[in-house]
Design an enzyme around this catalytic site. Structure first.
Site, PDB file in Angstrom:
ATOM      1  N   ALA A  24       3.087  -5.484   0.522  1.00 49.56           N
ATOM      2  CA  ALA A  24       2.458  -5.097  -0.746  1.00 49.56           C
ATOM      3  C   ALA A  24       1.417  -6.087  -1.229  1.00 49.56           C
ATOM      4  O   ALA A  24       0.431  -5.703  -1.876  1.00 49.56           O
ATOM      5  CB  ALA A  24       3.532  -4.912  -1.822  1.00 49.56           C
ATOM      6  N   PRO A  33      -1.127  -1.530  -7.851  1.00 50.52           N
ATOM      7  CA  PRO A  33       0.051  -2.182  -8.427  1.00 50.52           C
ATOM      8  C   PRO A  33       1.265  -2.079  -7.531  1.00 50.52           C
ATOM      9  O   PRO A  33       1.435  -1.100  -6.800  1.00 50.52           O
ATOM     10  CB  PRO A  33       0.275  -1.422  -9.739  1.00 50.52           C
ATOM     11  CG  PRO A  33      -0.326  -0.077  -9.491  1.00 50.52           C
ATOM     12  CD  PRO A  33      -1.498  -0.306  -8.579  1.00 50.52           C
ATOM     13  N   ASP A  34       2.087  -3.097  -7.566  1.00 51.51           N
ATOM     14  CA  ASP A  34       3.367  -3.083  -6.861  1.00 51.51           C
ATOM     15  C   ASP A  34       4.332  -2.287  -7.725  1.00 51.51           C
ATOM     16  O   ASP A  34       4.632  -2.671  -8.846  1.00 51.51           O
ATOM     17  CB  ASP A  34       3.866  -4.524  -6.673  1.00 51.51           C
ATOM     18  CG  ASP A  34       5.179  -4.584  -5.913  1.00 51.51           C
ATOM     19  OD1 ASP A  34       5.774  -3.513  -5.671  1.00 51.51           O
ATOM     20  OD2 ASP A  34       5.625  -5.693  -5.584  1.00 51.51           O
ATOM     21  N   PHE A  35       4.843  -1.160  -7.211  1.00 51.33           N
ATOM     22  CA  PHE A  35       5.670  -0.296  -8.051  1.00 51.33           C
ATOM     23  C   PHE A  35       6.971  -0.962  -8.479  1.00 51.33           C
ATOM     24  O   PHE A  35       7.632  -0.529  -9.410  1.00 51.33           O
ATOM     25  CB  PHE A  35       5.972   1.032  -7.349  1.00 51.33           C
ATOM     26  CG  PHE A  35       6.943   0.944  -6.200  1.00 51.33           C
ATOM     27  CD1 PHE A  35       8.308   0.948  -6.433  1.00 51.33           C
ATOM     28  CD2 PHE A  35       6.503   0.883  -4.892  1.00 51.33           C
ATOM     29  CE1 PHE A  35       9.214   0.882  -5.383  1.00 51.33           C
ATOM     30  CE2 PHE A  35       7.396   0.817  -3.849  1.00 51.33           C
ATOM     31  CZ  PHE A  35       8.754   0.817  -4.092  1.00 51.33           C
ATOM     32  N   ARG A  36       7.335  -2.047  -7.798  1.00 50.66           N
ATOM     33  CA  ARG A  36       8.575  -2.725  -8.182  1.00 50.66           C
ATOM     34  C   ARG A  36       8.405  -3.605  -9.416  1.00 50.66           C
ATOM     35  O   ARG A  36       9.374  -4.037 -10.014  1.00 50.66           O
ATOM     36  CB  ARG A  36       9.089  -3.589  -7.025  1.00 50.66           C
ATOM     37  CG  ARG A  36       9.588  -2.779  -5.851  1.00 50.66           C
ATOM     38  CD  ARG A  36      10.225  -3.682  -4.797  1.00 50.66           C
ATOM     39  NE  ARG A  36      10.609  -2.902  -3.636  1.00 50.66           N
ATOM     40  CZ  ARG A  36       9.794  -2.547  -2.663  1.00 50.66           C
ATOM     41  NH1 ARG A  36       8.544  -2.911  -2.717  1.00 50.66           N
ATOM     42  NH2 ARG A  36      10.204  -1.831  -1.646  1.00 50.66           N
ATOM     43  N   GLN A 103       3.543  -2.174   5.806  1.00 53.26           N
ATOM     44  CA  GLN A 103       4.536  -1.495   4.985  1.00 53.26           C
ATOM     45  C   GLN A 103       3.863  -0.702   3.867  1.00 53.26           C
ATOM     46  O   GLN A 103       4.541  -0.017   3.106  1.00 53.26           O
ATOM     47  CB  GLN A 103       5.492  -2.527   4.378  1.00 53.26           C
ATOM     48  CG  GLN A 103       6.261  -3.329   5.411  1.00 53.26           C
ATOM     49  CD  GLN A 103       7.066  -4.455   4.786  1.00 53.26           C
ATOM     50  OE1 GLN A 103       8.141  -4.228   4.258  1.00 53.26           O
ATOM     51  NE2 GLN A 103       6.542  -5.673   4.838  1.00 53.26           N
ATOM     52  N   ASN A 104       2.548  -0.788   3.776  1.00 52.98           N
ATOM     53  CA  ASN A 104       1.802  -0.112   2.724  1.00 52.98           C
ATOM     54  C   ASN A 104       1.458   1.320   3.114  1.00 52.98           C
ATOM     55  O   ASN A 104       1.407   1.663   4.300  1.00 52.98           O
ATOM     56  CB  ASN A 104       0.535  -0.899   2.388  1.00 52.98           C
ATOM     57  CG  ASN A 104       0.860  -2.295   1.885  1.00 52.98           C
ATOM     58  OD1 ASN A 104       1.868  -2.502   1.227  1.00 52.98           O
ATOM     59  ND2 ASN A 104       0.007  -3.260   2.209  1.00 52.98           N
ATOM     60  N   ASP A 106      -1.326   3.076   1.661  1.00 50.36           N
ATOM     61  CA  ASP A 106      -2.561   3.343   0.927  1.00 50.36           C
ATOM     62  C   ASP A 106      -3.795   3.583   1.782  1.00 50.36           C
ATOM     63  O   ASP A 106      -4.878   3.813   1.241  1.00 50.36           O
ATOM     64  CB  ASP A 106      -2.844   2.194  -0.041  1.00 50.36           C
ATOM     65  CG  ASP A 106      -2.726   0.827   0.644  1.00 50.36           C
ATOM     66  OD1 ASP A 106      -3.239   0.671   1.772  1.00 50.36           O
ATOM     67  OD2 ASP A 106      -2.104  -0.069   0.052  1.00 50.36           O
ATOM     68  N   HIS A 121       5.967   2.871   6.637  1.00 53.81           N
ATOM     69  CA  HIS A 121       6.489   3.677   5.520  1.00 53.81           C
ATOM     70  C   HIS A 121       5.637   4.905   5.228  1.00 53.81           C
ATOM     71  O   HIS A 121       5.756   5.507   4.162  1.00 53.81           O
ATOM     72  CB  HIS A 121       6.634   2.808   4.273  1.00 53.81           C
ATOM     73  CG  HIS A 121       7.622   1.703   4.449  1.00 53.81           C
ATOM     74  ND1 HIS A 121       7.548   0.489   3.785  1.00 53.81           N
ATOM     75  CD2 HIS A 121       8.730   1.618   5.229  1.00 53.81           C
ATOM     76  CE1 HIS A 121       8.553  -0.285   4.154  1.00 53.81           C
ATOM     77  NE2 HIS A 121       9.276   0.369   5.024  1.00 53.81           N
ATOM     78  N   CYS A 150       3.106  24.769  -1.954  1.00 50.94           N
ATOM     79  CA  CYS A 150       2.289  25.321  -0.870  1.00 50.94           C
ATOM     80  C   CYS A 150       1.957  26.777  -1.178  1.00 50.94           C
ATOM     81  O   CYS A 150       2.562  27.413  -2.042  1.00 50.94           O
ATOM     82  CB  CYS A 150       3.077  25.203   0.438  1.00 50.94           C
ATOM     83  SG  CYS A 150       2.254  25.900   1.887  1.00 50.94           S
ATOM     84  N   SER A 191       7.261 -10.462   1.112  1.00 52.63           N
ATOM     85  CA  SER A 191       8.411 -11.355   0.925  1.00 52.63           C
ATOM     86  C   SER A 191       9.477 -11.107   1.971  1.00 52.63           C
ATOM     87  O   SER A 191      10.489 -11.794   1.996  1.00 52.63           O
ATOM     88  CB  SER A 191       9.002 -11.159  -0.477  1.00 52.63           C
ATOM     89  OG  SER A 191       9.436  -9.816  -0.644  1.00 52.63           O
TER      90      SER A 191
END
Length: 252
Positions: A24, A33-36, A103-104, A106, A121, A150, A191
């Site tokens: 992230a 933004p980091d959603f966490r 892991q992003n 986007d 992910h 749909c 991390s």
């Protein structure tokens, strides 16, 4: 940090099989933004922690609340690749970086020009109907109202790995192969707290483990080079050699 940058440059110059493993922190420097991060806005808007909302069970049982969070927090189309994304793409073009494992979700690595990107992910740019499998792009999801449906009437699900869901086996296989064959593994902007993704680091058997992160990670003690700082600023200092001329530069 100057000595660490010089050592990083030396590692890049003297090896031709580098793999990047990022999280992230690579995207937050582009404004995503980091959603966490549980800021005041988050607490005002949502009654559940993000890990609960972004679970398979919650998606199936509370799709309206899932998509309210997903559209507000996860769909960001204003961010642009930062120096880390750009330099990694240039290093791939120069024959140095063999894979970017992220892991992003986007698409910023691809927007910067990286070709061999392994998305652990998934991606917000791919979406499919859970009933008929029809594909939908980012824009459709961004502008949908309520639960995206749909044309067949089925619910459209983002190709993002939710909590309780397994990672794609083919992506895992390719990631393991890339890491196990790498001379250098660069860990950046993560991390290493999210499993099973973080466990892939165990497959590294190469020469240099480089860790670039603002906060401590579980791999700091194993690193042959540890740089504490913003990953974009670190990569902005790196010069890329033109394989034909041997001269330094970013134009390839």
């Amino acid at each position: 940090m100057e000595a660490e940058i010089e050592r990083f440059q030396e590692i890049i110059d003297t090896n031709d099989n580098l793999v990047f493993f990022g999280g992230a922190g690579v995207s937050t420097e582009s404004g995503i933004p980091d959603f966490r991060s549980q800021d005041g806005l988050y607490h005002q808007q949502y009654d559940y922690p993000p890990e609960t909302i972004l679970s398979h069970t919650f998606f199936m049982e509370h799709p309206e609340e899932f998509y309210r969070f997903y559209q507000n927090k996860m769909l960001c189309d204003t961010a642009k690749p930062n120096e880390a994304h750009i330099k990694l793409a240039e290093l791939e073009k120069a024959g140095k970086i063999k894979a970017v494992i992220t892991q992003n979700i986007d698409d910023l690595h691809q927007q910067a020009g990286s070709k061999n990107v392994l998305e652990l992910h998934g991606s917000v740019y791919r979406n499919h109907c859970i009933k008929c499998g029809k594909f939908y792009g980012f824009s459709h999801m961004k502008h949908a109202h309520g639960v995206p449906e749909c044309t067949c009437g089925g619910v459209i699900k983002p190709d993002v790995v939710l909590y309780e869901e397994g990672l794609d086996e083919e992506i895992i296989r390719k990631s393991i192969r890339a890491i196990s064959q790498a001379q250098v593994l660069i860990i950046g902007g993560t991390s290493l707290a999210v499993y099973p993704a973080a466990g892939l680091i165990d497959y590294f058997q190469g020469n240099d483990l480089v860790v670039i992160n603002k906060s401590p990670t579980p791999r700091d003690k194993e690193a042959s080079l540890l740089i504490k700082g913003e990953i974009g600023k670190v990569f902005s200092k790196i010069k890329i050699k033109n394989r034909k001329s041997g001269e330094n530069g970013t134009s390839l």
